[in-house]
Write a protein that holds these residues in place. Structure first.
Motif: not given
Length: 318
Positions: A260-272, A285-287, A297-299
């Motif tokens: 539902s989001s435009e491509p390239g939009t950050v839709v979540g952030m977490g431990e991974y 993205i992890t690194e 690390d992305a985290a």
């Protein structure tokens, strides 16, 4: 048999070592000139030159191999066979005609697929499950010579361009060891390439490094791992380059998800890591490596408060 070996990067070193381990008389090594490396621009010898000097082998480093004086230097070595592996220059006819047993090349693909300078990058970026090494006689065209032998090497989900570089360099050295006795004995039955099946893999351009978030999550995953560790995929963030070094393989649920989001939009952030919407599914993205900083690390970057859900990363259109 007097052999001249031509090669430049780490990829070629195992093949040179294989020749020496098998008692082949390597009478000379040809490699690219020393180049400035790093921020301090320190003049650095090629990996093949370093290996050759360990064994006391004469080293030639012509800027242009086709120059008459360079050809004459080679001629004086009186090679019976020339073996090349990722040398970096096209051999002119005057060199191809020097050795009585011809010139053979160790190429990191299953020819005629991926002729050219970046076969490993393209195989991973295209999502191939299998690639390999071909040993062929050299001709005046770009990787067009008759094929002598081949070996297949699988590309696993965990592989990157870097890991395949290492796997194929070892496979090429082993294939050379197996092929040389038949070549020396005159038992080779080379097979012509079918030019109609040829696929080219030119050197990677800056355009190919830039991520287009409109592509599928799987395509972006392959792009990122196909450009790791050289030269690296990137996107734009706040107008600056943001290198993306690794990501999780998109799962089926993510791939089939309709964003539902435009491509390239950050839709979540977490431990991974950082989950980003693509043209088909999401990718985590992890690194990464922000401009002017080291890879992290992305985290870790998330904890620095650099991003928020809804942030728009750059695209190929920018």
């Amino acid at each position: 048999m007097r052999v001249v070996f031509m090669g430049t990067p780490d990829f070629a070193v195992p093949s040179l070592q294989a020749l020496l381990d098998n008692g082949v008389q390597v009478v000379g090594v040809v490699t690219q000139p020393d180049r400035p490396v790093g921020r301090k621009r320190i003049l650095t010898p090629t990996p093949v030159k370093v290996e050759a000097l360990k064994h006391g082998i004469p080293v030639l480093q012509p800027e242009r191999l086709r120059r008459p004086e360079s050809v004459q230097e080679l001629k004086e070595l009186q090679p019976d066979l020339i073996v090349t592996a990722a040398y970096g220059q096209i051999l002119p006819k005057s060199v191809l005609e020097l050795p009585k047993h011809g010139c053979i090349n160790i190429h990191a693909s299953l020819l005629p697929k991926y002729r050219g300078g970046a076969p490993i990058h393209h195989a991973v970026m295209n999502g191939d499950a299998v690639t390999g090494v071909t040993i062929m006689y050299m001709a005046e065209g770009l990787d067009t010579g008759d094929m002598i032998s081949k070996v297949e090497v699988n590309i696993e989900d965990t592989d990157t361009q870097g890991t395949m570089f290492e796997k194929l360099s070892i496979a090429g050295a082993q294939l050379l060891t197996e092929t040389l006795p038949e070549l020396v004995a005159g038992q080779i039955q080379a097979v012509p390439q079918n030019d109609a099946d040829a696929i080219y893999s030119p050197n990677i351009t800056r355009v190919q490094e830039l991520i287009d978030w409109n592509k599928s999550a799987v395509a972006i995953w392959n792009q990122i791992r196909g450009l790791n560790p050289r030269p690296g995929a990137y996107t734009l963030w706040n107008g600056e380059v943001l290198k993306l070094w690794s990501c999780r393989k998109p799962d089926t649920e993510s791939t089939n998800h309709s964003n539902s989001s435009e491509p390239g939009t950050v839709v979540g952030m977490g431990e991974y890591g950082i989950e980003v919407a693509t043209g088909s599914g999401t990718i985590t993205i992890t690194e990464l490596q922000p401009a002017g900083k080291k890879a992290m690390d992305a985290a870790q970057w998330i904890r620095g408060g650099q991003l928020s859900v809804g942030t728009q990363l750059g695209s190929a259109a920018q």
